[in-house]
Design a protein around this motif. Sequence first.
Motif, PDB file in Angstrom:
ATOM      1  N   GLY A 242      -5.586 -13.062   5.083  1.00 56.23           N
ATOM      2  CA  GLY A 242      -5.653 -12.310   6.326  1.00 56.23           C
ATOM      3  C   GLY A 242      -4.327 -11.713   6.737  1.00 56.23           C
ATOM      4  O   GLY A 242      -4.184 -11.189   7.831  1.00 56.23           O
ATOM      5  N   LEU A 243      -3.332 -11.763   5.854  1.00 62.86           N
ATOM      6  CA  LEU A 243      -1.968 -11.364   6.211  1.00 62.86           C
ATOM      7  C   LEU A 243      -1.370 -10.303   5.287  1.00 62.86           C
ATOM      8  O   LEU A 243      -0.766  -9.342   5.759  1.00 62.86           O
ATOM      9  CB  LEU A 243      -1.083 -12.618   6.193  1.00 62.86           C
ATOM     10  CG  LEU A 243       0.321 -12.528   6.706  1.00 62.86           C
ATOM     11  CD1 LEU A 243       0.356 -12.101   8.165  1.00 62.86           C
ATOM     12  CD2 LEU A 243       1.015 -13.873   6.559  1.00 62.86           C
ATOM     13  N   PHE A 244      -1.535 -10.473   3.990  1.00 57.84           N
ATOM     14  CA  PHE A 244      -0.895  -9.597   3.015  1.00 57.84           C
ATOM     15  C   PHE A 244      -1.896  -8.566   2.502  1.00 57.84           C
ATOM     16  O   PHE A 244      -2.864  -8.919   1.828  1.00 57.84           O
ATOM     17  CB  PHE A 244      -0.339 -10.414   1.844  1.00 57.84           C
ATOM     18  CG  PHE A 244       0.630 -11.478   2.272  1.00 57.84           C
ATOM     19  CD1 PHE A 244       1.933 -11.154   2.598  1.00 57.84           C
ATOM     20  CD2 PHE A 244       0.230 -12.805   2.355  1.00 57.84           C
ATOM     21  CE1 PHE A 244       2.833 -12.130   2.998  1.00 57.84           C
ATOM     22  CE2 PHE A 244       1.117 -13.792   2.747  1.00 57.84           C
ATOM     23  CZ  PHE A 244       2.420 -13.453   3.073  1.00 57.84           C
ATOM     24  N   GLN A 245      -1.644  -7.282   2.787  1.00 54.72           N
ATOM     25  CA  GLN A 245      -2.535  -6.213   2.367  1.00 54.72           C
ATOM     26  C   GLN A 245      -2.524  -6.128   0.844  1.00 54.72           C
ATOM     27  O   GLN A 245      -1.463  -6.120   0.223  1.00 54.72           O
ATOM     28  CB  GLN A 245      -2.089  -4.893   2.984  1.00 54.72           C
ATOM     29  CG  GLN A 245      -3.072  -3.766   2.813  1.00 54.72           C
ATOM     30  CD  GLN A 245      -2.611  -2.505   3.540  1.00 54.72           C
ATOM     31  OE1 GLN A 245      -1.509  -2.429   4.057  1.00 54.72           O
ATOM     32  NE2 GLN A 245      -3.483  -1.518   3.567  1.00 54.72           N
ATOM     33  N   VAL A 246      -3.727  -6.088   0.247  1.00 53.64           N
ATOM     34  CA  VAL A 246      -3.830  -6.027  -1.213  1.00 53.64           C
ATOM     35  C   VAL A 246      -4.811  -4.945  -1.638  1.00 53.64           C
ATOM     36  O   VAL A 246      -5.654  -4.511  -0.865  1.00 53.64           O
ATOM     37  CB  VAL A 246      -4.263  -7.385  -1.821  1.00 53.64           C
ATOM     38  CG1 VAL A 246      -3.213  -8.449  -1.626  1.00 53.64           C
ATOM     39  CG2 VAL A 246      -5.610  -7.844  -1.291  1.00 53.64           C
ATOM     40  N   SER A 247      -4.671  -4.545  -2.872  1.00 57.16           N
ATOM     41  CA  SER A 247      -5.598  -3.632  -3.528  1.00 57.16           C
ATOM     42  C   SER A 247      -5.839  -4.192  -4.924  1.00 57.16           C
ATOM     43  O   SER A 247      -5.204  -5.177  -5.327  1.00 57.16           O
ATOM     44  CB  SER A 247      -4.987  -2.230  -3.615  1.00 57.16           C
ATOM     45  OG  SER A 247      -3.847  -2.244  -4.453  1.00 57.16           O
ATOM     46  N   VAL A 248      -6.721  -3.563  -5.657  1.00 51.28           N
ATOM     47  CA  VAL A 248      -6.954  -3.992  -7.037  1.00 51.28           C
ATOM     48  C   VAL A 248      -5.646  -3.872  -7.825  1.00 51.28           C
ATOM     49  O   VAL A 248      -5.273  -4.792  -8.556  1.00 51.28           O
ATOM     50  CB  VAL A 248      -8.088  -3.169  -7.684  1.00 51.28           C
ATOM     51  CG1 VAL A 248      -8.220  -3.487  -9.163  1.00 51.28           C
ATOM     52  CG2 VAL A 248      -9.408  -3.407  -6.950  1.00 51.28           C
ATOM     53  N   LEU A 249      -4.941  -2.751  -7.658  1.00 53.40           N
ATOM     54  CA  LEU A 249      -3.668  -2.556  -8.349  1.00 53.40           C
ATOM     55  C   LEU A 249      -2.657  -3.644  -7.986  1.00 53.40           C
ATOM     56  O   LEU A 249      -1.991  -4.212  -8.861  1.00 53.40           O
ATOM     57  CB  LEU A 249      -3.090  -1.175  -8.000  1.00 53.40           C
ATOM     58  CG  LEU A 249      -1.722  -0.845  -8.586  1.00 53.40           C
ATOM     59  CD1 LEU A 249      -1.772  -0.836 -10.109  1.00 53.40           C
ATOM     60  CD2 LEU A 249      -1.239   0.502  -8.059  1.00 53.40           C
ATOM     61  N   HIS A 250      -2.565  -3.963  -6.710  1.00 54.19           N
ATOM     62  CA  HIS A 250      -1.652  -4.999  -6.231  1.00 54.19           C
ATOM     63  C   HIS A 250      -1.979  -6.339  -6.904  1.00 54.19           C
ATOM     64  O   HIS A 250      -1.079  -7.045  -7.388  1.00 54.19           O
ATOM     65  CB  HIS A 250      -1.805  -5.107  -4.715  1.00 54.19           C
ATOM     66  CG  HIS A 250      -0.628  -5.629  -3.987  1.00 54.19           C
ATOM     67  ND1 HIS A 250      -0.337  -5.252  -2.706  1.00 54.19           N
ATOM     68  CD2 HIS A 250       0.337  -6.514  -4.315  1.00 54.19           C
ATOM     69  CE1 HIS A 250       0.743  -5.866  -2.276  1.00 54.19           C
ATOM     70  NE2 HIS A 250       1.174  -6.649  -3.248  1.00 54.19           N
ATOM     71  N   ASN A 251      -3.260  -6.671  -6.958  1.00 57.23           N
ATOM     72  CA  ASN A 251      -3.677  -7.927  -7.593  1.00 57.23           C
ATOM     73  C   ASN A 251      -3.385  -7.927  -9.093  1.00 57.23           C
ATOM     74  O   ASN A 251      -2.959  -8.947  -9.644  1.00 57.23           O
ATOM     75  CB  ASN A 251      -5.155  -8.196  -7.335  1.00 57.23           C
ATOM     76  CG  ASN A 251      -5.444  -8.535  -5.896  1.00 57.23           C
ATOM     77  OD1 ASN A 251      -4.579  -9.028  -5.175  1.00 57.23           O
ATOM     78  ND2 ASN A 251      -6.658  -8.272  -5.451  1.00 57.23           N
TER      79      ASN A 251
END
Length: 153
Positions: free
Chosen positions: A58-67
């Motif tokens: 709930g804190l760190f914005q993620v995307s598929v690329l980020h993951n």
Amino acid sequence: MTANTTSAHTARSSVQIVSGIFGAVFLLVGVLGFIPGITKDLDTIMFAGHQSQAALLGLFQVSVLHNIVHLLFGVVGLLGLRSGRLAKTYLILGGIVYAVLWIYGLIVPMESMGNFVPLNTADNWLHFVLAVAMVTTGIVFGRTVRKVTRPAL
């Protein structure tokens, strides 16, 4: 075959262990970024870009690329368990990459197309902490990359 047959066991250096720890944590974070409940609003995840509203813990914005980047950092960190030189290089260069990401996150507006990773304020400061921790441990623990050999039991 004789009863006196022995084999040497090579222990890992401190820098290898630290690399392995960072690698395991990055691998875990990469996997958790795809798990509903642990990642809030996972149904909004995008491949890349600031439009992804998925947030790890709930804190760190993620995307598929980020993951995927976290997963790759994890694999390379675990490979550092094999070699002290690779471990030291991973920690120092990885820390530099995170320092660049920190600066990039501070410069690029969060709502711009340039924020393709995506990054938010929590990500930015985590990247700063990772940069300092990785470079510092790479330098401190990588000073004497040596292998300690002890007889197998």
